[in-house]
Design a protein around this motif. Structure first.
Motif, short mmCIF file in Angstrom:
data_model
loop_
_atom_site.label_atom_id
_atom_site.label_comp_id
_atom_site.label_asym_id
_atom_site.label_seq_id
_atom_site.Cartn_x
_atom_site.Cartn_y
_atom_site.Cartn_z
N LYS A 270 0.66 -1.27 -0.06
CA LYS A 270 0.00 0.00 -0.06
C LYS A 270 0.98 1.32 0.09
CE LYS A 270 -3.61 2.34 2.34
NZ LYS A 270 -4.60 2.13 3.53
N ASP A 271 1.84 1.35 0.72
CA ASP A 271 2.71 2.34 0.91
C ASP A 271 3.47 2.96 -0.49
OD1 ASP A 271 2.04 2.77 3.35
OD2 ASP A 271 4.37 2.10 4.28
N CYS A 274 0.52 4.57 -2.33
CA CYS A 274 0.24 6.03 -2.00
C CYS A 274 1.57 7.00 -2.40
CB CYS A 274 0.31 5.95 -0.51
SG CYS A 274 -1.07 5.03 0.12
N ASP A 278 0.93 10.27 -4.57
CA ASP A 278 1.42 11.69 -4.10
C ASP A 278 2.48 12.34 -4.68
OD1 ASP A 278 -1.04 11.35 -2.40
OD2 ASP A 278 0.36 10.63 -0.58
#
Length: 443
Positions: A270-271, A274, A278
């Motif tokens: 998930k990181d 993300c 971003d």
């Protein structure tokens, strides 16, 4: 609102400025009282004149002092890429300058990725390295086979590239045992293996190592699944294993047609998603095209995330071709190879080297079947037709007869690209980019 923001705790400078001004007021009162006792009288004009001279002197002194401090902070990068290790200037530099840097995501693996990271960390602390875990050769492959863990080699190199440590500590982590059962194994790999054993998972282990070594930014494995890389050669042969692919391709004199992974359903963490979402800019490469860069795109959700992000997407071609993998490739060949595994993808820029190497270094690489990646007029036309902007420069850095990217020059180009692109679209960050522009001018 601005006053409230100004009063928030930061580097603890404002409190000392206020104390200093208070001290000046107290000293002024004391001097005034002393002059009264001496019965020294000055005309109104002389009082105003001396007051103005005093104010101007104080103003110029403060201005010059602050400028000197800021120049020292803005310019910790020397021509050799080294930074000053003083605690005060580093704290200010990290917190106020690097923290203003663009959000950079780098996807890849191998030596090329770690070389780039060493340059990028001089200009921003907002770095996320998403690293392939398809390696199955060398010490990493042995640990993967013996302990059933993900290969730590590429991740170790990225951690060391972004870490703030003494040279001796880096030498220790890169040390390879010369005898016994551990012969050829890296101490850094063993450290990661040990941390993996006492942590919940590989991602957590890497995060703990990063905390211990004061790593700038984040280093993330592209997936926590144990994946195996396969390649289909143009003659139809299917090769299993990342380390075997270039060997078989070269032995059978058959180029790589495509690569794929098993299990196909392996998902990214998930990181990583993300970070891509971003990011201001996403960099693919440098690194081995089919065994370091493309394997990341084959992990589920990576390509989808790249398609959705508003970040600038840049592919950095290798300086040298790789035997058994990219023999005879020119710049457009690399781009086609990448996009063949990402059909719906779109690159905004391609960065390519136009520098050359000496005959001595060239002959060494030629014996290994490698050469400088060429950029032809045909490549330029192809990229233009594809709507990809080409950025070129002499990016070659040779150390001990090994050809690498010039990390600082390449990083400056990347940061400058973000400044040009993002300032126009994000007015709220103009101040942040102004600081970086000044840093680029002085480095």
């Amino acid at each position: 609102m601005r006053l409230i923001h100004w009063l928030k705790p930061g580097l603890k400078i404002k409190r000392w400025i206020i104390c200093g001004l208070g001290g000046i007021v107290l000293v002024s009162i004391a001097i005034s009282n002393y002059l009264n006792q001496l019965n020294l009288k000055l005309s109104f004009f002389m009082s105003v004149f001396l007051g103005l001279i005093g104010l101007i002197t104080v103003f110029l002194s403060l201005k010059s002092g602050i400028v000197s401090i800021l120049e020292f902070v803005y310019y910790p990068v020397t021509l050799t890429g080294k930074t000053d290790n003083g605690k005060l200037d580093k704290k200010i530099y990290d917190k106020k300058i690097l923290a203003r840097g663009p959000r950079v995501v780098v996807i890849g693996g191998g030596t090329g990725l770690s070389v780039l990271l060493r340059g990028l960390k001089l200009f921003t602390s907002n770095i996320t390295a998403i690293v392939t875990v398809a390696d199955d050769g060398g010490g990493s492959g042995k640990l993967r086979e013996d302990l059933g863990m993900l290969p730590p080699g590429d991740i170790r190199n990225c951690i060391l590239a972004l870490a703030d440590m003494e040279p001796t500590m880096e030498q220790l982590l890169q040390y390879r045992f010369k005898e016994g059962d551990l012969k050829g194994q890296s101490f850094g790999n063993l450290l990661i293996a040990s941390m993996n054993d006492i942590s919940g998972n590989f991602e957590e282990a890497i995060q703990k190592i990063c905390d211990v070594l004061a790593v700038t930014g984040k280093v993330l494995p592209v997936t926590l699944r144990n994946i195996t890389l396969y390649a289909k050669l143009q003659n139809g042969t299917v090769v299993k294993g990342e380390s075997n692919i270039p060997i078989r391709s070269k032995a059978e004199k058959s180029p790589i047609e495509k690569v794929f992974i098993k299990p196909k359903e392996a998902e990214t963490i998930k990181d990583a998603l993300c970070a891509i979402e971003d990011a201001d800019i996403v960099l693919l490469g440098p690194g081995s095209l089919y065994t370091s860069v493309v394997p990341n795109l084959l992990v589920k959700n990576i390509k989808e995330s790249l398609n959705k992000t508003t970040a600038i997407k840049v592919y950095i071609t290798n300086v040298m071709t790789q035997p058994g993998e990219t023999d005879g490739y020119t710049v457009s060949s690399y781009v086609k190879g990448l996009l063949n595994h990402w059909p719906e993808g779109r690159l905004d820029y391609v960065i390519a080297n136009t520098g050359t190497i000496s005959d001595i270094v060239s002959s060494k690489y030629e014996t290994e079947g490698s050469e400088v990646t060429k950029l032809t007029e045909y490549d330029r036309e192809i990229l233009s037709h594809m709507g990809i902007q080409l950025i070129t420069a002499d990016l070659i850095d040779i150390k001990k007869d090994y050809v690498r990217h010039d990390a600082i020059q390449l990083s400056k180009m990347i940061i400058d690209l973000v400044l040009q692109y993002k300032v126009a679209s994000d007015k709220s960050r103009i101040i942040d980019y102004f600081y970086l522009r000044e840093l680029l001018k002085k480095s």
